[in-house]
Every structure is written in C-alpha cells, then in structure tokens.
Design a protein around this motif. Structure first.
Motif, short mmCIF file in Angstrom:
data_model
loop_
_atom_site.label_atom_id
_atom_site.label_comp_id
_atom_site.label_asym_id
_atom_site.label_seq_id
_atom_site.Cartn_x
_atom_site.Cartn_y
_atom_site.Cartn_z
N TRP A 554 40.95 48.49 35.23
CA TRP A 554 40.52 47.38 34.35
C TRP A 554 39.54 46.49 35.08
O TRP A 554 38.47 46.17 34.55
CB TRP A 554 41.73 46.58 33.89
CG TRP A 554 41.45 45.69 32.72
CD1 TRP A 554 41.74 45.93 31.42
CD2 TRP A 554 40.81 44.39 32.75
NE1 TRP A 554 41.32 44.88 30.63
CE2 TRP A 554 40.74 43.93 31.41
CE3 TRP A 554 40.28 43.60 33.74
CZ2 TRP A 554 40.18 42.71 31.07
CZ3 TRP A 554 39.70 42.37 33.42
CH2 TRP A 554 39.67 41.94 32.09
N TRP A 555 39.86 46.08 36.30
CA TRP A 555 38.99 45.17 37.03
C TRP A 555 37.69 45.84 37.47
O TRP A 555 36.65 45.19 37.59
CB TRP A 555 39.73 44.59 38.24
CG TRP A 555 40.69 43.53 37.83
CD1 TRP A 555 42.04 43.64 37.67
CD2 TRP A 555 40.38 42.18 37.50
NE1 TRP A 555 42.59 42.46 37.27
CE2 TRP A 555 41.59 41.53 37.16
CE3 TRP A 555 39.20 41.44 37.45
CZ2 TRP A 555 41.65 40.20 36.78
CZ3 TRP A 555 39.25 40.10 37.09
CH2 TRP A 555 40.47 39.50 36.75
N LEU A 567 29.78 38.09 39.23
CA LEU A 567 31.00 38.50 39.91
C LEU A 567 31.14 37.80 41.26
O LEU A 567 32.25 37.43 41.67
CB LEU A 567 31.00 40.02 40.09
CG LEU A 567 32.35 40.71 40.26
CD1 LEU A 567 33.23 40.44 39.08
CD2 LEU A 567 32.15 42.21 40.41
N LEU A 568 30.02 37.61 41.94
CA LEU A 568 30.06 36.87 43.20
C LEU A 568 30.55 35.44 42.98
O LEU A 568 31.35 34.92 43.76
CB LEU A 568 28.66 36.85 43.84
CG LEU A 568 28.24 38.12 44.58
CD1 LEU A 568 26.74 38.10 44.86
CD2 LEU A 568 29.01 38.27 45.88
N LEU A 590 41.95 37.20 43.30
CA LEU A 590 40.96 37.32 44.36
C LEU A 590 40.84 38.77 44.83
O LEU A 590 39.74 39.28 45.02
CB LEU A 590 41.34 36.41 45.53
CG LEU A 590 40.44 36.48 46.77
CD1 LEU A 590 39.01 36.16 46.42
CD2 LEU A 590 40.96 35.53 47.85
N ILE A 591 41.97 39.45 44.99
CA ILE A 591 41.95 40.85 45.43
C ILE A 591 41.26 41.72 44.39
O ILE A 591 40.42 42.56 44.72
CB ILE A 591 43.39 41.34 45.70
CG1 ILE A 591 43.97 40.62 46.92
CG2 ILE A 591 43.40 42.86 45.91
CD1 ILE A 591 45.44 40.87 47.13
N ALA A 596 36.55 44.91 42.59
CA ALA A 596 35.54 45.19 41.57
C ALA A 596 34.13 45.01 42.13
O ALA A 596 33.23 45.78 41.83
CB ALA A 596 35.75 44.26 40.36
N LEU A 597 33.94 43.96 42.94
CA LEU A 597 32.62 43.72 43.53
C LEU A 597 32.24 44.85 44.49
O LEU A 597 31.10 45.31 44.49
CB LEU A 597 32.63 42.38 44.26
CG LEU A 597 31.30 41.90 44.85
CD1 LEU A 597 30.26 41.78 43.77
CD2 LEU A 597 31.50 40.58 45.56
#
Length: 616
Positions: A554-555, A567-568, A590-591, A596-597
């Motif tokens: 999902w992420w 996203l950043l 955060l994880i 995802a990034l």
C-alpha cells in the motif's frame, strides 16, 4: 486598526484549535490531526479536519485559523473575535497611537483609490477604445469569466484620462501619484499617467487588497510590460501576482506553481491550477520565497528550457540554499523549448501541464545539474572543482542534518557519474560473422518500444492502492490521512472510491471488507467494479495475505502516486512528529514513508511475494 503581526501570531499560537472547535462540535483524533462533523453545514460523516494552525472542511470548503473560526461560528467581527480570544489567552490587545491611526487611514485611502482605478480600467475595456485590449485577451484564450475574475482592464490613451474619470469621486491627482498611477511633473510640468494604451492587470497582496497594477502594451512598443512603482503599499520584491487566490488554493492542498508572468498565471488558473503565482518583473527574491513557503513547504518553480530559464533556475537554487529547512524545499519543472504554461495549457489542456508537474525535479537534482554544467569534463581538475562546489552547496544549508543529507545525495551522484561501465563478459558476434559450428550469428532484433502513458500508469497505481484498501480496510486507521493527501482526478473512479471509503470509515463500527464493498456497491458500483478488476495483486488481495506485505505494498503505491518531492516533505513531517510524540503510530508512519521513498528512488515496485506491481 491593523494589529501587529507578532501579536496575532502569538494569539493564534496560544489558542489550541481542537479545544476551541470542540465547543461547537465533537472532535476526534485522526493520526496527527483531528476531525469532526463540520459545524457550518449539516453532515453525518466527518469531513472537517483540524491541523496545527488551521482547519479545513472538505465538504463545504470552510477554512481559516482560530480568529476566523470565531468570526464564522458566532458572527463576530474581527476586533470582537480578537478581543475574546485575547482575553481567554491572558493577552492584552495593543492600543492604537495617533501616528499609527494616521498611517492606517492613509493606507485605507490608497487601497480605495486603487480599487476605484481598477473599476475605471474595467469599464474602459468594454468601451470602443478598449476593443483592441479585449480582443487581445480573447485571442489569448481567456474566457469572459476569467477576464472578470481577474479584473482585467484598459488604461485608455488620453493623458489625464484616469484623473478625469476619478475626479467625480473626490480623488485628487496627488493621491494618484501616491498610489503609483501618475508621475509627478518636473519644473512645473503637468502630471502624466503612468499607464496609457495598455491592458491592465490589478495586483493584490496576500490579503486580497489592491496594491498596484501591471500594464501590457499591444504591438511592438517597449517596454512590453510595466509595473507600478514602489509605494507605501507595493514592493516588487515582496509581492507575487495571484497570491491572494493561491493562498486559498494552498489551503485546499493544491500545488503552488511559480510561473513567469501575468498571462501564464491567468492561463494556469483557467486550466484548473489556482495555486499559480508569478514574480513582478524581477528575479525571484528572498522575500518572495518566504511568501511561497508560508503557503506550502515545496512550491514548484517553472522555468523555460532555454539558457535564460537555466540561469533563472540556478539563481533560485542558490538563493534557496541558506533558507532551507526540513519544512522548506523547492521543486522544479523545465518547460519544453519555445513553450510556456499559457501555450501548453492552450494546446494540451489541463492534463498536459499536470503531466509536467508530476515529473518535477527536487532541488537536489537541479542543484547537481547546475553545478555539473559549471564544471564540465572528466579531467581530474574539473572533477575536483565539481566536488568542492557540491560540498560547499551542502554546507550552505543551515540545518546540519539536512545539509548532511544533501551532501550524501550529491556526492553519491558525483561518484556514480565517475564510475566506468562494467565490461561485457561476452561480446556478440557481428552480423554475418561465423561462430563455432559453422552457423552465422542471428541478426539483432530491433523491436519497437511502446511509449509509456504516464496518466494511465498513475491511474493503474491508484486502482491497485484502492483495491488493497477495499480488501483490507483494517489499513484505514493508519493510512486515512495519507489517502486524503493524494491528488486524484475529481471526476474519476479513484476519487469517487476514496470519498466513499472515507465516508464509510467515519461511521463503520467494524472494519469489515464485505460491509465496505456492500456499501460502495449501493453508491458507486461502476467505480467499485473498476477497482476490483485490478490485475497482478491476487495474493495480496486475498484474506490470507500477510498484513506486513499488504501494508508495505500500500505504501509503495502511495509513494509513486504522491511523487518524490511531496514524499520527501511527508517524511520530514513524519520525522518531526515522531521526534515530538515518540509513539508507535508515528514511528510506523515514518518507516512506511521511508520505504516508499526508497522504492521510488530505485524506480521499482515489488511486493513481498514476488508479484510484479501492476502499475509500472
């Protein structure tokens, strides 16, 4: 009387919004924010979200700060709302002084003079003398509605025409000089109009007050554009054209886009990008960057693809470096050669410009490209010079942690650019060359590569993300805020499903996939069928799928839909939230955002079970 900005900022900081709004409607925690049923329109499903310093209703559009809430909820005037909140916060409202009262009265007079001038210019545009100006605006593709919305007008050709128009209102020539509409004569010469025979563009400040004008001459005359002079109300370094409308758009999570000129801004607004602004005849300034960051943490700067555009991007990047923080960055869009936002939207419509926005580059990429162009070549001296410049750029960032991240990112790319390509183990035989066994090598296959449709790809990614949500609604407490942030086409299946899912989540007692899909089947059956046909995710859509794999997928899809620059910013906000609260939910977010990034930076999408993502 205008109150000191510092006083108002402290008043807002001392007034917790959830507690204030909680007096009118029941509020509940939703991630880092709060949500409630809107107190300004009847609704059963919460669509009213409360943030640190403002609120926004996604149903009726109401938004504002603590002062605005008291004004809207209780019908109070601005002074009454300030007095009440100041009393509750233990603050004393500053008293007016005679000098301050005179300054404010004078400013009000000048605002009124400029408003009267704007009305006169608009009337002239509809007269025979203004026909050339109106025809020009219509030829540029502006609708009558857009022309009226921006208050566009015509200055007229006769010297002293504006003073004659405004004389019946009691407005004197000296006031027109003070407002920047006339130029003072020298040695007894008469006053002259600053604008004549020009299409007029009213300029407003961030609060919507008229502060000046810009004018465009028709034909080949020079200068093509003229802005009003510096006055007590107007500063070219501080103002941005269109900022009053862009502030409202930024509240509604629309991208803030910096274009080059008036017509670009107006064309973007007409094409559905109300967050567009432009500098006023100068390169982007530090003060204008501050204004942009007040609206959004990552404004998008649009520059032409020519040498002038490259220089402008370089200046903006250098200017921004000493001002960056974890909550302040920039993104860049380079326009095709010979094009501007006006021409792009006229030729390709909204989707053409949206595709450019989705391909925007973060500041780090633009910074590297700029410095690499200044030190081209592979000689050791050129490489050493480039490395010194990259390190110096990162050290110019005041936030040491952020500067270290920039240094790592820039040097990673620097070292990658210096690596030699790995040698091939086996060189293919040339065409017609005989191999062992007496057979010639097969001819190379030159198969055509299909073009990638960016909009279709994004649509498929949205379908996969929503299919995961439908199959596993237990995700919603974790992903609701992120789902709301996505920029989805308002008239498409994805946006319909999101609205239906969030509405159901607001009232659902149990997060049961059957109940969710039954509700959507009764409201948006076509959109539901569209999402359930998502290919390539059979295992992850199964009830037996591992929750960790489902959440990670999902992420990942969210990361590709959100875009790297946004996203950043999301990750920076998550870092701050975790540092402040330290709770497990903030750490988990955060994880997920970091994963995802990283997936997006690799340019790949894989799930835990080896299925390839359906939306590459």
């Amino acid at each position: 009387m205008a109150l000191p900005p510092n006083f108002l900022e402290e008043l807002r900081a001392r007034t917790p919004l959830p507690a204030l709004i909680g007096r009118k409607t029941r509020v509940t925690k939703s991630g880092r924010q709060w949500k409630a049923c809107c107190p300004f329109h009847g609704e059963k499903t919460p669509s009213f979200y409360i943030y640190d310093d403002h609120y926004h209703c996604f149903g009726c559009g109401a938004h504002g700060d603590a002062i605005a809430f008291v004004m809207q909820a209780e019908g109070a005037s601005f002074p009454e709302a300030v007095e009440r909140l100041a009393g509750e916060a233990g603050m004393e409202v500053p008293k007016a002084t005679p000098e301050q009262a005179r300054r404010e009265a004078r400013a009000r007079d000048l605002h009124a003079v400029l408003e009267a001038a704007a009305e006169a210019f608009q009337r002239r545009l509809r007269l025979p003398e203004g026909r050339a100006g109106l025809d020009y605006l219509l030829r540029r593709g502006l609708s009558e509605e857009t022309i009226r919305a921006f208050g566009l007008g015509w200055s007229g050709g006769g010297r002293g025409a504006l003073a004659a128009d405004l004389k019946p209102l009691g407005i004197e020539p000296r006031q027109l000089v003070e407002a920047g509409l006339m130029r003072g004569g020298e040695e007894g010469e008469p006053l002259t109009d600053l604008f004549f025979n020009r299409v007029m563009f009213p300029i407003r400040d961030r609060r919507g007050r008229m502060v000046s004008f810009g004018g465009r001459i028709l034909g080949d005359g020079q200068p093509k554009y003229v802005n009003g002079p510096e006055t007590s109300l107007f500063s070219k370094r501080r103002n941005l054209y269109g900022i009053d409308i862009a502030r409202d758009a930024a509240f509604r999570n629309q991208p803030v886009v910096v274009a080059e000129g008036y017509m670009d801004v107006i064309a973007l607004h007409q094409a559905g990008f109300p967050g567009a602004v432009a500098p006023l005849g100068t390169a982007l300034t530090e003060e204008q960057l501050e204004e942009l960051w007040r609206m959004t943490p990552s404004p998008v700067l649009c520059f032409d693809g020519d040498a002038a555009g490259t220089r402008a991007a370089a200046r903006a990047a250098e200017l921004a470096l000493p001002l960056l923080s974890t909550e302040r960055s920039l993104a860049f869009v380079t326009l095709p050669a010979g094009e501007d936002p006006d021409s792009i939207t006229r030729k390709g419509g909204t989707n053409a410009f949206r595709a450019l926005l989705e391909g925007r580059k973060p500041l780090s990429d633009v910074l590297y490209d700029m410095l690499a162009a200044q030190s081209p070549g592979t000689a050791p001296e050129a490489r050493a010079t480039l490395r010194h410049k990259l390190v110096a750029a990162a050290e110019a960032i005041p936030d040491k942690i952020l500067g270290a991240e920039y240094r790592r990112l820039l040097l990673d790319r620097f070292f990658e650019s210096g690596r030699r390509p790995a040698p091939q183990r086996f060189q293919p035989a040339a065409r017609g060359e005989w191999r062992k066994g007496g057979r010639p090598a097969p001819p190379p296959l030159n198969l055509p590569r299909p073009e990638i449709d960016a909009l279709h790809t994004q649509s498929e990614r949205a379908r996969c993300l929503l299919a995961l949500t439908l199959a596993h609604p237990w995700l919603l407490p974790e992903v609701e805020e992120a789902l709301l942030q996505l920029d989805l086409p308002e008239d498409g299946e994805a946006a319909q499903l999101r609205q239906g899912i969030l509405a159901w989540h607001g009232v659902a007692e149990q997060l049961d996939p059957g109940a969710l899909q039954a509700q959507l089947q009764s409201t948006t059956p076509e959109a539901l069928a569209w999402a359930l046909q998502c290919p390539g995710l059979r295992r992850l859509l199964s009830p037996e799928a591992q929750p960790q794999a489902v959440a990670k997928a999902w992420w990942h899809f969210f990361g590709f839909l959100r875009g790297q620059a946004a996203l950043l910013e999301d990750r920076r906000a998550a870092e701050m939230a975790f540092a402040t609260s330290g709770d497990a939910a903030a750490q988990r977010r955060l994880i997920r955002l970091t994963e995802a990034l990283m997936a997006q930076q690799r340019g790949e999408m894989e799930d835990e079970e080896g299925e390839s993502g359906a939306a590459h």
